[in-house]
Scaffold this active site. Sequence first.
Site, mmCIF file in Angstrom:
data_model
loop_
_atom_site.group_PDB
_atom_site.id
_atom_site.type_symbol
_atom_site.label_atom_id
_atom_site.label_comp_id
_atom_site.label_asym_id
_atom_site.label_seq_id
_atom_site.Cartn_x
_atom_site.Cartn_y
_atom_site.Cartn_z
ATOM 1 N N ASP A 236 -4.228 -13.714 5.397
ATOM 2 C CA ASP A 236 -4.705 -12.684 4.478
ATOM 3 C C ASP A 236 -6.016 -12.138 5.037
ATOM 4 O O ASP A 236 -6.910 -12.915 5.393
ATOM 5 C CB ASP A 236 -4.927 -13.323 3.091
ATOM 6 N N TYR B 201 -5.359 3.213 -5.690
ATOM 7 C CA TYR B 201 -5.019 3.156 -4.266
ATOM 8 C C TYR B 201 -5.797 4.211 -3.480
ATOM 9 O O TYR B 201 -6.412 3.919 -2.445
ATOM 10 C CB TYR B 201 -3.512 3.359 -4.094
ATOM 11 N N GLN C 162 -2.595 -3.085 0.468
ATOM 12 C CA GLN C 162 -1.683 -3.016 -0.669
ATOM 13 C C GLN C 162 -1.259 -1.548 -0.712
ATOM 14 O O GLN C 162 -2.079 -0.678 -0.985
ATOM 15 C CB GLN C 162 -2.416 -3.427 -1.955
#
Length: 313
Positions: free
Chosen positions: A53, A147, A77
């Site tokens: 990660d 986002y 993401q």
Amino acid sequence: MKKRVLVTGGAGFIGSHLVKRLVAEGAEVVVIDDLSMGDASKVDSGAQLIALDVRSLEASRLIKDFKPDVVFHLAAQINLRRSLQQPLEDASINILGSINVMQSLVESAEDISKVKFVFSSTGGAIYGDVDILPTPETVEPNPLSPYGVAKFSVEKYLYYYHVVHGLPYVALRYSNVYGPGQSTKGEAGVVAIFLEKMLAGETPVINGDGTQTRDFVFVEDVVDANIKAACSDAVGVFNIGTGRESSVLDIFRLLKQYVGKDFPEVHGPAIPGELQRSCLDYGRAKGVLGWEPRVDLEEGLEITAQAFAEEHK
């Protein structure tokens, strides 16, 4: 590109294409990907894949030990709708993960001015609804999703790390990327979704009336943009698109032609808040980076349809 190169998110759609190109050009490539969306089998065997990660201490240690010459930061993401539902998670991955990579470079590089950071940003999600089409970088971003806000925030952090710490960077604002190997999971593109349905003999559902437009750019052109950005002395933000608007209906009609089957145009409800038009002006990338798209939409869609058909055999 015969350098030490780190690719975050290198097991993803764009990342895996980029890694393949880098390996072919002789780079020493390390890939960091948590494999939550990526596919390890897509990573070129000439690269080293490490499942991490980007927010982790382990990722930071790897970056400090590897000391890359170039970083392509694609890990993110990527699901816009998920960002609306889980903005904290989106910010954690997209903002904090990016800062972890930048800070690790600053803390470990012998000469940070010789490291190049290429960031995969976004076009439509950053600009929001605008009146100027194709949209140039001079238009003020007004992102309408967490986002988009996160991607814009990372661009600002890159500016800070450049001015204060001397990190050279390029942020590439992609339009709608498509091509062979695109996943239909998560926030998949309409090209991949339509092809999967058509090749399974199912009729795709067109959201709304299908007149909403996007700027579709072929994945190998995006790879070229990344390579040119890494090899350039330029710093700043660049749109990567084609300057051509194509509607969802245009895509549907071309794809069924290339698949070789006829499908009725079935419409479903429009997605609330969806942008109606999006198209990027790539003039700055052409003038400064020497980049322009080489694969036109018809050719790119035909190549993509053939690749998907091979996978579905």
